[in-house]
Design a protein around this motif. Structure first.
Motif, PDB file in Angstrom:
ATOM      1  N   HIS A 138       0.412  -0.977   0.116  1.00 54.84           N
ATOM      2  CA  HIS A 138      -0.112  -0.215   0.191  1.00 54.84           C
ATOM      3  C   HIS A 138       0.777   1.451   0.139  1.00 54.84           C
ATOM      4  O   HIS A 138       0.768   2.306  -0.211  1.00 54.84           O
ATOM      5  N   THR A 139       2.342   0.901   0.329  1.00 57.00           N
ATOM      6  CA  THR A 139       3.252   1.939   0.442  1.00 57.00           C
ATOM      7  C   THR A 139       3.357   2.377  -0.907  1.00 57.00           C
ATOM      8  O   THR A 139       3.392   3.717  -0.726  1.00 57.00           O
ATOM      9  N   ALA A 140       3.586   1.364  -1.825  1.00 57.11           N
ATOM     10  CA  ALA A 140       3.955   1.539  -3.284  1.00 57.11           C
ATOM     11  C   ALA A 140       2.871   2.476  -4.160  1.00 57.11           C
ATOM     12  O   ALA A 140       3.492   1.909  -5.313  1.00 57.11           O
ATOM     13  N   GLY A 141       1.333   2.436  -3.274  1.00 55.41           N
ATOM     14  CA  GLY A 141       0.391   2.499  -4.800  1.00 55.41           C
ATOM     15  C   GLY A 141      -0.670   2.194  -4.880  1.00 55.41           C
ATOM     16  O   GLY A 141      -0.758   1.786  -5.645  1.00 55.41           O
ATOM     17  N   VAL A 142       0.023   0.243  -4.538  1.00 55.55           N
ATOM     18  CA  VAL A 142      -0.570  -0.994  -4.683  1.00 55.55           C
ATOM     19  C   VAL A 142      -1.289  -1.691  -3.756  1.00 55.55           C
ATOM     20  O   VAL A 142      -1.394  -1.790  -3.128  1.00 55.55           O
ATOM     21  N   ALA A 143      -3.029  -1.620  -4.605  1.00 54.95           N
ATOM     22  CA  ALA A 143      -3.545  -2.643  -3.743  1.00 54.95           C
ATOM     23  C   ALA A 143      -3.449  -3.914  -4.075  1.00 54.95           C
ATOM     24  O   ALA A 143      -3.412  -4.351  -5.808  1.00 54.95           O
ATOM     25  N   HIS A 144      -3.882  -5.096  -3.120  1.00 57.30           N
ATOM     26  CA  HIS A 144      -3.915  -6.600  -4.244  1.00 57.30           C
ATOM     27  C   HIS A 144      -4.781  -6.589  -4.970  1.00 57.30           C
ATOM     28  O   HIS A 144      -4.308  -7.517  -5.933  1.00 57.30           O
ATOM     29  N   GLY A 145      -5.879  -6.938  -4.249  1.00 54.34           N
ATOM     30  CA  GLY A 145      -6.823  -7.051  -4.548  1.00 54.34           C
ATOM     31  C   GLY A 145      -7.838  -8.482  -4.592  1.00 54.34           C
ATOM     32  O   GLY A 145      -8.914  -8.848  -5.097  1.00 54.34           O
ATOM     33  N   ASP A 146      -7.155  -8.867  -4.404  1.00 51.20           N
ATOM     34  CA  ASP A 146      -7.063 -10.768  -4.203  1.00 51.20           C
ATOM     35  C   ASP A 146      -6.330 -11.292  -2.710  1.00 51.20           C
ATOM     36  O   ASP A 146      -6.272 -12.459  -3.635  1.00 51.20           O
ATOM     37  N   VAL A 147      -6.688 -10.565  -1.920  1.00 50.69           N
ATOM     38  CA  VAL A 147      -6.453 -11.485  -1.088  1.00 50.69           C
ATOM     39  C   VAL A 147      -7.099 -12.945  -0.120  1.00 50.69           C
ATOM     40  O   VAL A 147      -8.077 -12.617  -0.085  1.00 50.69           O
ATOM     41  N   SER A 148      -6.534 -13.318  -0.893  1.00 51.93           N
ATOM     42  CA  SER A 148      -7.593 -15.021  -0.345  1.00 51.93           C
ATOM     43  C   SER A 148      -6.312 -16.059   0.252  1.00 51.93           C
ATOM     44  O   SER A 148      -5.308 -16.215   0.473  1.00 51.93           O
ATOM     45  N   PRO A 149      -7.565 -17.050   1.174  1.00 53.28           N
ATOM     46  CA  PRO A 149      -6.652 -18.261   1.068  1.00 53.28           C
ATOM     47  C   PRO A 149      -5.356 -19.142   0.452  1.00 53.28           C
ATOM     48  O   PRO A 149      -4.586 -19.412   0.773  1.00 53.28           O
ATOM     49  N   GLY A 150      -5.601 -19.333  -0.869  1.00 51.34           N
ATOM     50  CA  GLY A 150      -5.121 -19.476  -2.293  1.00 51.34           C
ATOM     51  C   GLY A 150      -3.972 -18.552  -2.466  1.00 51.34           C
ATOM     52  O   GLY A 150      -2.952 -19.450  -3.113  1.00 51.34           O
ATOM     53  N   ALA A 156       9.206 -22.710   3.266  1.00 41.59           N
ATOM     54  CA  ALA A 156       9.970 -23.325   4.297  1.00 41.59           C
ATOM     55  C   ALA A 156      10.666 -22.246   5.498  1.00 41.59           C
ATOM     56  O   ALA A 156      11.486 -22.010   6.068  1.00 41.59           O
ATOM     57  N   ARG A 157      10.348 -20.544   4.096  1.00 41.24           N
ATOM     58  CA  ARG A 157      11.170 -19.620   4.142  1.00 41.24           C
ATOM     59  C   ARG A 157      10.968 -18.920   5.155  1.00 41.24           C
ATOM     60  O   ARG A 157      11.029 -18.090   6.558  1.00 41.24           O
ATOM     61  N   SER A 158       9.243 -18.743   4.742  1.00 44.20           N
ATOM     62  CA  SER A 158       8.302 -17.268   5.765  1.00 44.20           C
ATOM     63  C   SER A 158       7.354 -17.386   4.724  1.00 44.20           C
ATOM     64  O   SER A 158       7.037 -18.222   3.456  1.00 44.20           O
ATOM     65  N   PRO A 159       6.207 -17.151   4.771  1.00 41.18           N
ATOM     66  CA  PRO A 159       4.559 -17.193   3.788  1.00 41.18           C
ATOM     67  C   PRO A 159       4.484 -16.343   2.585  1.00 41.18           C
ATOM     68  O   PRO A 159       5.558 -14.672   3.276  1.00 41.18           O
ATOM     69  N   LEU A 160       4.212 -16.445   2.479  1.00 38.20           N
ATOM     70  CA  LEU A 160       4.348 -15.456   0.598  1.00 38.20           C
ATOM     71  C   LEU A 160       3.397 -14.459   0.139  1.00 38.20           C
ATOM     72  O   LEU A 160       2.776 -16.078   0.281  1.00 38.20           O
ATOM     73  N   LEU A 161       2.686 -13.789  -0.320  1.00 36.45           N
ATOM     74  CA  LEU A 161       1.847 -13.067  -0.324  1.00 36.45           C
ATOM     75  C   LEU A 161       1.693 -13.508  -2.121  1.00 36.45           C
ATOM     76  O   LEU A 161       2.794 -12.435  -2.720  1.00 36.45           O
ATOM     77  N   VAL A 162       1.578 -14.265  -2.969  1.00 39.33           N
ATOM     78  CA  VAL A 162       1.117 -14.056  -4.344  1.00 39.33           C
ATOM     79  C   VAL A 162       0.307 -13.312  -5.072  1.00 39.33           C
ATOM     80  O   VAL A 162      -0.795 -13.055  -4.661  1.00 39.33           O
ATOM     81  N   GLU A 163       0.513 -14.090  -6.705  1.00 41.13           N
ATOM     82  CA  GLU A 163      -0.306 -12.382  -7.896  1.00 41.13           C
ATOM     83  C   GLU A 163      -1.042 -10.934  -6.999  1.00 41.13           C
ATOM     84  O   GLU A 163      -1.952 -10.194  -7.388  1.00 41.13           O
ATOM     85  N   CYS A 164       0.677 -10.610  -6.553  1.00 39.15           N
ATOM     86  CA  CYS A 164       0.667  -8.713  -6.262  1.00 39.15           C
ATOM     87  C   CYS A 164       0.409  -8.263  -7.323  1.00 39.15           C
ATOM     88  O   CYS A 164       1.053  -8.432  -8.068  1.00 39.15           O
ATOM     89  N   GLY A 165      -0.361  -7.777  -7.748  1.00 36.33           N
ATOM     90  CA  GLY A 165      -0.642  -5.858  -8.964  1.00 36.33           C
ATOM     91  C   GLY A 165      -0.245  -7.365 -10.021  1.00 36.33           C
ATOM     92  O   GLY A 165       0.065  -6.504 -11.225  1.00 36.33           O
ATOM     93  N   THR A 166      -1.635  -8.049  -9.735  1.00 35.21           N
ATOM     94  CA  THR A 166      -1.464  -9.738 -11.243  1.00 35.21           C
ATOM     95  C   THR A 166      -3.090  -8.888 -11.718  1.00 35.21           C
ATOM     96  O   THR A 166      -3.679  -8.301 -11.088  1.00 35.21           O
ATOM     97  N   VAL A 167      -2.749  -9.746 -13.137  1.00 33.86           N
ATOM     98  CA  VAL A 167      -4.298  -9.323 -13.544  1.00 33.86           C
ATOM     99  C   VAL A 167      -5.841  -9.619 -12.759  1.00 33.86           C
ATOM    100  O   VAL A 167      -6.246  -8.206 -12.556  1.00 33.86           O
ATOM    101  N   LEU A 168      -5.789 -10.475 -12.134  1.00 36.14           N
ATOM    102  CA  LEU A 168      -6.953 -10.264 -11.770  1.00 36.14           C
ATOM    103  C   LEU A 168      -7.245  -9.840 -10.754  1.00 36.14           C
ATOM    104  O   LEU A 168      -8.070  -9.227 -10.434  1.00 36.14           O
ATOM    105  N   GLY A 169      -6.396  -9.780  -9.195  1.00 33.18           N
ATOM    106  CA  GLY A 169      -6.312  -8.115  -8.689  1.00 33.18           C
ATOM    107  C   GLY A 169      -6.582  -7.300  -8.514  1.00 33.18           C
ATOM    108  O   GLY A 169      -7.430  -6.415  -8.172  1.00 33.18           O
ATOM    109  N   GLN A 170      -5.596  -6.984 -10.097  1.00 31.54           N
ATOM    110  CA  GLN A 170      -5.913  -5.066 -10.804  1.00 31.54           C
ATOM    111  C   GLN A 170      -7.028  -5.018 -11.428  1.00 31.54           C
ATOM    112  O   GLN A 170      -7.356  -3.865 -11.073  1.00 31.54           O
ATOM    113  N   VAL A 171      -7.669  -6.057 -11.784  1.00 30.78           N
ATOM    114  CA  VAL A 171      -8.947  -5.363 -12.332  1.00 30.78           C
ATOM    115  C   VAL A 171     -10.251  -5.596 -11.790  1.00 30.78           C
ATOM    116  O   VAL A 171     -11.168  -4.836 -11.533  1.00 30.78           O
ATOM    117  N   THR A 172      -9.780  -6.434 -10.553  1.00 28.64           N
ATOM    118  CA  THR A 172     -10.583  -6.519  -9.427  1.00 28.64           C
ATOM    119  C   THR A 172     -10.829  -5.367  -8.794  1.00 28.64           C
ATOM    120  O   THR A 172     -11.764  -4.473  -7.902  1.00 28.64           O
TER     121      THR A 172
END
Length: 303
Positions: A138-150, A156-172
Motif C-alpha cells: 500500500h505504501t508503494a501505491g499497490v492494492a493486492h485486490g485478491d487477498v485470499s487463502p489460495g 520453509a522460508r516464509s509465508p508469501l503473498l502471491v499474485e501481487c499486482g497481477t491481472v485478476l487482482g488489479q482488475v478486481t
C-alpha cells in the motif's frame, strides 16, 4: 492457486516468453498457472518461476494493459520477504503472460484442508507477516485486490503473498473503484479496506478451518460475517483482530501496520518456518518443494 504440479499435456504450451514450462500449478479466473524455468535476460541465471497464461479477454483494452504494467513496475520496487516478486510480463501478444517468483510451498487453503486449523501462535506469526506485506504494498501505491487463502503460500522460508499486482487482482481493484485510477496517484482507502477484509478471511480460515465468506466477495457479501467470529470459534486473543478486519463498514477496518503490531510485534515469521509452523505442515511443504525440484531434473534429462 497452487494445488499441486501436473505434467503438461500434449496440447499444452511448452514455452511462454523466455520461460520453458515444466508443469501446471493450477487454474484460476485469470488463466492457467505454470511452473516455468528460465531467465528474462539472456545470460542471466535460470530460475524457477510461476508463469501465468493470462486469459486474453481480461486484456481487451489498452488502458487495462497499461495500468497492469504500471502496477507491476510498482511491485518490482517492493522489497518484502512476504511478497512474491514479479519477474516481467507480456500483455500485448497473442499469448499474454505474467511471471513471478515461484513459491516452493503450499497454499494455506490446501494445508488447512489437510491438517485443520493452526494454533494461535502460528496464526499470529502468519497474520503479522501478511499485514507487513500489505503495508509495504500500500505504501508503494499497490492494492493486492485478491487477498485470499489460495493466494497465501507457506514455504520453509516464509509465508508469501502471491499474485501481487497481477491481472485478476488489479482488475478486481479497479472494479471496486468503479472507474480508472485515482487522479494524482492517491491510494484509495476502499482498496486498503478490501485487502484488510481479505486478510481477515485468511486468518479466520487459518484459525477455524472455516471460510467466513465465499472467496472474492470481500466488497459485496458481508452478511455472513455479522455473526463472526462466534464465541469459541477463535481464541480470545485473536477475536478482536478478526472482528476489526471483517467489519462490514470499510472505514472501520484497521490499517495493516496497526494489525502487524497487534498480531506479532516480535516478527515471528522472520524466523524459519520450523519455529512457528506445525510439523505436518512443514512436511507437506517440503514434499511439494522436492516434487518441483524433481520435475526440473526430469525435464532437464529429456532435453
Amino acid at each position: 492457486m497452487l494445488e499441486g504440479i501436473v505434467p503438461p499435456r500434449g496440447s499444452a504450451p511448452h514455452r511462454l516468453g523466455p520461460y520453458q514450462l515444466l508443469g501446471v500449478l493450477g487454474n484460476g479466473r485469470a488463466g492457467t498457472l505454470h511452473l516455468g524455468r528460465g531467465s528474462p535476460q539472456r545470460g542471466a541465471r535460470k530460475r524457477l518461476v510461476a508463469v501465468r497464461a493470462v486469459r486474453p479477454e481480461l486484456l481487451r483494452d489498452r488502458q487495462t494493459r497499461a495500468r497492469l504494467r504500471r502496477q507491476a513496475a510498482r511491485v518490482e520496487a517492493v522489497t518484502d520477504p512476504s511478497v512474491a516478486a514479479p519477474l516481467g510480463c507480456e500483455l500485448d501478444g497473442e499469448k499474454p503472460w505474467t511471471a513471478a517468483e515461484f513459491a516452493p510451498g503450499r497454499p494455506l487453503s490446501a494445508l488447512v484442508r489437510l491438517y485443520g486449523p493452526l494454533p494461535e501462535m502460528s496464526v499470529r506469526a502468519l497474520g503479522g507477516a501478511l499485514a507487513r506485506a500489505l503495508t509495504t504494498l500500500h505504501t508503494a501505491g499497490v492494492a493486492h485486490g485478491d487477498v485470499s487463502p489460495g493466494n497465501v503460500v507457506l514455504t520453509a522460508r516464509s509465508p508469501l503473498l502471491v499474485e501481487c499486482g497481477t491481472v485478476l487482482g488489479q482488475v478486481t481493484a479497479r472494479s471496486a473503484l468503479g472507474g480508472p485510477e485515482t487522479a494524482g496517484g492517491a491510494f484509495p482507502s476502499r482498496l486498503r479496506a478490501d485487502d484488510v477484509f481479505g486478510l481477515g478471511v485468511v486468518l479466520a480460515l487459518a484459525s477455524t478451518a472455516r471460510l467466513v465468506s465465499p472467496p472474492g466477495t470481500s466488497g459485496e457479501s458481508l452478511c455472513a460475517v455479522r455473526q463472526l467470529p462466534e464465541p469459541g470459534a477463535v481464541t480470545e486473543g485473536l477475536r478482536e483482530a478478526l472482528r476489526a478486519c471483517l467489519d462490514p463498514r470499510p472505514e472501520r477496518r484497521p490499517h495493516p501496520e496497526v494489525l502487524a503490531r497487534a498480531l506479532d510485534l516480535a516478527r515471528s515469521a522472520d524466523r524459519p518456518a520450523a519455529e512457528w509452523l506445525p510439523e505436518p505442515w512443514l512436511h507437506e511443504i517440503g514434499e511439494f518443494a522436492d516434487r518441483a525440484r524433481g520435475l526440473v531434473r526430469w525435464r532437464s534429462s529429456r532435453t
